[in-house]
Design an enzyme around this catalytic site. Structure first.
Site, PDB file in Angstrom:
ATOM      1  N   TYR A 260       0.823  -1.211   0.000  1.00  0.00           N
ATOM      2  CA  TYR A 260       0.000   0.000   0.000  1.00  0.00           C
ATOM      3  C   TYR A 260       0.857   1.260   0.000  1.00  0.00           C
ATOM      4  O   TYR A 260       0.469   2.272  -0.573  1.00  0.00           O
ATOM      5  CB  TYR A 260      -1.002  -0.016   1.162  1.00  0.00           C
ATOM      6  CG  TYR A 260      -2.229  -0.819   0.791  1.00  0.00           C
ATOM      7  CD1 TYR A 260      -3.216  -0.271  -0.018  1.00  0.00           C
ATOM      8  CD2 TYR A 260      -2.362  -2.142   1.181  1.00  0.00           C
ATOM      9  CE1 TYR A 260      -4.317  -1.007  -0.412  1.00  0.00           C
ATOM     10  CE2 TYR A 260      -3.458  -2.896   0.795  1.00  0.00           C
ATOM     11  CZ  TYR A 260      -4.438  -2.322   0.000  1.00  0.00           C
ATOM     12  OH  TYR A 260      -5.521  -3.055  -0.408  1.00  0.00           O
TER      13      TYR A 260
ATOM     14  N   ASN B 203     -12.726   3.391  -7.163  1.00  0.00           N
ATOM     15  CA  ASN B 203     -11.323   3.745  -6.989  1.00  0.00           C
ATOM     16  C   ASN B 203     -11.065   4.224  -5.565  1.00  0.00           C
ATOM     17  O   ASN B 203     -11.890   4.908  -4.964  1.00  0.00           O
ATOM     18  CB  ASN B 203     -10.910   4.820  -7.984  1.00  0.00           C
ATOM     19  CG  ASN B 203     -10.908   4.279  -9.402  1.00  0.00           C
ATOM     20  OD1 ASN B 203     -11.013   3.071  -9.592  1.00  0.00           O
ATOM     21  ND2 ASN B 203     -10.803   5.157 -10.369  1.00  0.00           N
ATOM     22  N   VAL B 204      -9.879   3.880  -5.103  1.00  0.00           N
ATOM     23  CA  VAL B 204      -9.480   4.313  -3.769  1.00  0.00           C
ATOM     24  C   VAL B 204      -8.507   5.484  -3.868  1.00  0.00           C
ATOM     25  O   VAL B 204      -8.117   6.053  -2.863  1.00  0.00           O
ATOM     26  CB  VAL B 204      -8.874   3.139  -2.969  1.00  0.00           C
ATOM     27  CG1 VAL B 204      -9.948   2.078  -2.723  1.00  0.00           C
ATOM     28  CG2 VAL B 204      -7.682   2.527  -3.697  1.00  0.00           C
TER      29      VAL B 204
ATOM     30  N   HIS C 216     -15.257   1.784  -2.166  1.00  0.00           N
ATOM     31  CA  HIS C 216     -14.182   0.934  -1.647  1.00  0.00           C
ATOM     32  C   HIS C 216     -13.211   1.683  -0.741  1.00  0.00           C
ATOM     33  O   HIS C 216     -12.074   1.246  -0.548  1.00  0.00           O
ATOM     34  CB  HIS C 216     -13.441   0.265  -2.812  1.00  0.00           C
ATOM     35  CG  HIS C 216     -14.297  -0.698  -3.565  1.00  0.00           C
ATOM     36  ND1 HIS C 216     -13.982  -1.184  -4.818  1.00  0.00           N
ATOM     37  CD2 HIS C 216     -15.482  -1.280  -3.251  1.00  0.00           C
ATOM     38  CE1 HIS C 216     -14.939  -2.012  -5.229  1.00  0.00           C
ATOM     39  NE2 HIS C 216     -15.857  -2.072  -4.304  1.00  0.00           N
TER      40      HIS C 216
ATOM     41  N   GLY D 100     -14.185   2.379 -17.327  1.00  0.00           N
ATOM     42  CA  GLY D 100     -12.916   1.866 -16.819  1.00  0.00           C
ATOM     43  C   GLY D 100     -13.034   0.854 -15.707  1.00  0.00           C
ATOM     44  O   GLY D 100     -12.183   0.814 -14.829  1.00  0.00           O
TER      45      GLY D 100
END
Ligand code: NAD
Length: 247
Positions: A67, A101-102, A118, A189
């Site tokens: 991450y 998306n994060v 998310h 996407g």
């Protein structure tokens, strides 16, 4: 009529639009989709094997480092023409943006009230309590991962939803409500493999919405789409806005 003009015509006619985005909209900003990540220094790991509670329990340092790499990519990236086009679309029509998306590129482009199904990569939370951990604590308590200030057994973890975890209920409720109320839905996407997000276009269609997919590659949703724009989002969306008046 070409696909761009057909898309522009539907957007112009719409009263309420639901936009669902996935990792592909950030690809042109240089952020790896899960598929692209297979070319990276993390290629020998499957994202599905790192983005799970089990992976974090087994090897928190490995997951933390992965991450940290992803956070570095996002911090160095800029919103692209597709993110900006969605801000413009929301100026022209009542639009609800739902993202898987994060990264924070929709927000940095100027989208307000994006529904983040998310979670958020840049947030850090306690692995036990889920309470947010602030930057001052993280700076003063380095570690891979740092420990949590909120619980003796807690560790710092990214504030994202991992495979196998529940989505934030309020975000999902708002997304489902938007799906039942829109008359146009766009999927942009996303490989449409992760549920419940991938179910939103179908839900909208069952409530009468017209559905367009913007993705250079086919997905499981492609056969159900009323229009398929097989182009990068950074080309297709600005082109549709530019074609607005002619549509
Ligand atoms: P995915 O990686 O499974 O699929 C990406 C899709 O984008 C593919 O279908 C691909 O063909 C398409 N694509 C690639 N370039 C494109 C472009 N320029 N324009 C339009 N489409 C393009 O991503 P997903 O469907 O979002 O789902 C996987 C999970 O990955 C989600 O849960 C998400 O949270 C997570 N994820 C997020 C990010 C991010 O925040 N940027 C990055 C990687 C993964």
């Amino acid at each position: 009529m070409d696909t761009i003009h057909a898309l522009a015509a539907q957007l112009r006619r719409a009263r309420r639009i639901l936009v669902l985005t996935g990792a592909g909209i950030s690809a042109e900003s240089g952020i790896a989709t899960f598929r692209d990540a297979q070319d990276s220094l993390w290629a020998r790991f499957r994202p599905e094997d790192l983005a799970t509670p089990e992976a974090f329990r087994r090897d928190p340092a490995l997951v933390w480092r992965w991450y940290a790499w992803r956070r570095g990519q996002v911090a160095a990236a800029q919103p692209n023409a597709a993110h900006r086009a969605l801000v413009e679309l929301a100026r022209r029509r009542d639009t609800v943006l739902v993202t898987q998306n994060v990264d924070d590129l929709h927000q940095r482009a100027g989208s307000v009230d994006a529904i983040c199904l998310h979670g958020a990569l840049m947030r850090t939370i306690c692995s036990v309590t889920r309470l947010e951990i602030d930057a001052d604590w993280l700076a003063a308590n380095p570690g891979e991962p740092p420990r949590s200030p909120h619980h003796a057994d807690g560790l710092a973890r990214p504030g994202v939803v991992w495979f196998g975890e529940n989505l934030p209920a309020d975000a999902l409720d708002r997304a489902n409500a938007a799906a039942t109320q829109c008359d146009v839905v766009l999927a942009i996407g996303t490989s449409a493999l992760v549920y419940p997000a991938a179910g939103l276009p179908g839900l909208a269609q069952r409530h009468g919405a017209w559905f367009a997919e913007i993705n250079p590659q086919p997905t499981p949703l492609t056969p159900a789409a009323d229009l398929v724009v097989a182009q990068p989002a950074g080309l297709a969306l600005p082109a549709a806005l530019a074609a607005w008046e002619e549509a």
